[in-house]
Design a protein around this motif. Structure first.
Motif, mmCIF file in Angstrom:
data_model
loop_
_atom_site.group_PDB
_atom_site.id
_atom_site.type_symbol
_atom_site.label_atom_id
_atom_site.label_comp_id
_atom_site.label_asym_id
_atom_site.label_seq_id
_atom_site.Cartn_x
_atom_site.Cartn_y
_atom_site.Cartn_z
ATOM 1 N N LYS A 444 0.810 -1.214 0.000
ATOM 2 C CA LYS A 444 0.000 0.000 0.000
ATOM 3 C C LYS A 444 0.846 1.268 0.000
ATOM 4 N N PHE A 537 -3.091 4.116 2.545
ATOM 5 C CA PHE A 537 -2.258 4.153 1.342
ATOM 6 C C PHE A 537 -1.282 5.320 1.418
ATOM 7 N N GLU A 538 0.023 4.997 1.355
ATOM 8 C CA GLU A 538 1.121 5.962 1.396
ATOM 9 C C GLU A 538 1.100 6.829 2.655
#
Length: 581
Positions: A444, A537-538
């Motif tokens: 992710k 995510f990130e």
């Protein structure tokens, strides 16, 4: 009053050069490159985990906006490689429309791979060599780095030879046919003439000083090329179309003519060959995307510009080759031979000037494309092998020196060998893209940056003795089945199925390696993978923003304030390591 910036730089370079030759210790010191602030503190002997060029790109160097990436691929489209890949398909036996389909499909797939592989660089602003430590391990990453360096050297040589061919045409335009009629003293089996070798060496010598240019400033070269080259290429194309005065009903005919399954496999092979042309760019995207201003800058700009621009220019090569074959009965699949053939038939002052402009524009194009797709990535990659004495600029000089040693003229001696060359290395570079992208998106987009710069066993990417067996298995299971078919293209007797698998080698090796890697990680997840997948995510990129956005100092080393800042930064990085580990 301080001297202007250029004056200070020259004075600093002269002083450093003088100091390097005054003593043995001064020479050793001169060999060392600028080290990073904090990341390269953990080192012993000749080895260190980073230098200033391997660190995350500082904010002041993140200057590539979406239109810079679009210009890159628009400019890249107007190049000899794109012209050649379409015209080579005509030479292999496809019709014009069949070649266009193959070119578009190949570049669309290539654009998808490039966009996916750009995400890490645009988010963390870190290049390809360090990126590979995440997937292959901190020591295992040396394998994909060496593989990319090897293929990069070959392609640098090919581009230099192409530039030399056009340089030879330019010299002929200026000085007349005396250059063409210089006696050839090189054996025929060497597949190069005295004039072509002379042109290559001249092109090499003229472009060598341009390697001093800073990487983040090369975007202007793409902008210049985007405006200079298209009119010249289009003008050459128009000339070939004027030659073929069609009655409106006659179609360009194929050279050989294929149908049925033979045609289908030839088209698949052509798609695979065109994928080979974009394979180096797919792999090294983090080396360019790291200079992006935003995470989204490399996305739509590349996804649209790459297939549209490359297909458009390939069409010029496709129809130009078809037209010349219809009129002259001669198969000319590359633009430098086409320029030479025009001079043979119309050696007038006006034509010489026009061909001079076209050839000059192509030489500019070749240098700029070679820089972004091969020379700069090689320089960035080789820094990982010895970060204390190598940086991107020094790596570029090494690439230029080694590129001619592989005798690239053997690759360009025919359309078949050119397409085989493109297909061959795509089956080795494809799995790297597959594993890297699968790893990044499976976790992710959460990467622990300090762990990329340490050989500590507690680091996230140390894996097993510094090597990820998961990535190695996925890589070899992806590319190994295609190798027998590759050998079959050189005349070795191989099963038809093996040869056909090679014809779809890039697609198979890339997708297979990605799926295999994800399957292995799902069954035997590496340490810290579950932690990364549990975050948003990130999210880790946002958490480490202060570390990634640190500005490197640009003033003199002896400044006491710099020394204090460097020590402070070292403590900050060490603190981040402790928190993450």
């Amino acid at each position: 009053m301080k001297a202007p910036a250029p004056g200070r730089y020259l004075r600093k370079r002269v002083t450093a050069t003088q100091a390097a030759f005054r003593s043995k210790e001064g020479f050793k010191k001169a060999l060392l490159v600028e080290q990073s602030e904090g990341f390269s503190k953990e080192s012993s002997g000749w080895w260190t985990w980073s230098n200033a060029h391997m660190d995350p790109t500082p904010p002041n160097e993140r200057t590539w906006r979406w239109y810079n990436f679009a210009m890159l691929w628009w400019s890249y489209g107007f190049s000899t490689g794109v012209w050649n890949i379409g015209s080579a398909m005509i030479a292999s036996g496809l019709t014009a429309w069949q070649s266009i389909i193959c070119v578009f499909v190949a570049h669309l797939l290539g654009a998808l791979a490039i966009v996916a592989n750009s995400r890490f660089g645009a988010t963390y602003h870190i290049g390809y060599p360090v990126f590979q430590r995440m997937s292959f391990g901190v020591y295992g990453s040396l394998f994909p780095i060496l593989l990319r360096c090897g293929t990069g050297i070959v392609w640098v040589g090919v581009q230099l030879y192409q530039g030399g061919k056009f340089t030879s045409v330019i010299i002929r335009c200026i000085f007349g046919n005396g250059w063409k009629h210089i006696p050839n003293t090189i054996p025929v089996k060497s597949q190069i003439t005295t004039t072509d070798l002379g042109g290559t060496l001249i092109f090499w010598a003229i472009t060598l000083p341009l390697l001093f240019m800073k990487v983040h400033k090369t975007r202007w070269l793409w902008t210049i090329k985007a405006f200079v080259l298209p009119p010249c290429v289009i003008g050459l194309f128009i000339y070939t179309q004027v030659l073929h005065k069609s009655d409106g009903q006659t179609e360009f005919k194929t050279i050989k003519g294929y149908s049925g399954s033979t045609l289908a496999w030839l088209m698949l092979r052509s798609i695979n060959s065109a994928m080979g042309k974009t394979s180096p760019s797919q792999v090294n995207q983090p080396d360019l995307a790291r200079y992006a201003t935003t995470r989204s800058a490399p996305f739509w700009s590349q996804l649209l510009a790459l297939p549209i621009a490359n297909t458009a220019v390939a069409c010029l090569g496709i129809f130009a080759t078809s037209s010349v074959y219809a009129v002259w009965g001669k198969l000319i699949w590359n633009p430098w031979d086409l320029c030479g053939a025009i001079l043979d038939r119309h050696f007038t002052p006006a034509v010489r000037f026009a061909i001079f402009l076209v050839s000059f524009a192509f030489t500019l194009s070749i240098f700029v494309s070679n820089q972004a797709a091969n020379v700069i990535p090689f320089g960035a990659d080789i820094t990982a092998l010895c970060p204390k004495v190598l940086n991107i600029n020094r790596g570029q000089f090494i690439a230029y020196c080694l590129a001619l040693c592989i005798c690239p003229w053997y690759i360009l001696n025919s359309a078949t060998s050119f397409m085989t060359f493109l297909s061959g290395y795509s089956i080795f570079l494809g799995p790297i893209v597959g594993v890297s992208c699968a790893d990044y998106f499976w976790r992710k987009g959460n990467v622990n940056v300090p762990s990329l710069y340490t050989g500590s066993k507690t680091g996230h990417y140390f894996y097993t003795y510094g090597v990820s067996w998961r990535a190695q298995i996925a890589f070899w299971l992806g590319c190994a089945p295609t190798i027998p078919g590759f050998a079959g293209t050189f005349g070795h007797k191989m099963p038809v199925g093996a040869v056909h698998l090679f014809y779809i080698g890039w697609l198979y090796s890339t997708v297979a390696s990605a799926l295999i890697y994800v399957a292995i990680c799902a069954i035997w997840p590496p340490r810290h993978m579950s932690e990364a997948r549990a975050a948003g995510f990130e999210q880790w990129a946002d958490d480490q923003r202060d570390l990634l956005d640190h500005e490197r100092s640009t003033v003199e080393e002896e400044d006491e304030e710099d020394e204090m800042d460097e020590e402070k930064i070292g403590h900050e990085v060490a603190t981040v390591r402790e928190v993450r580990d």
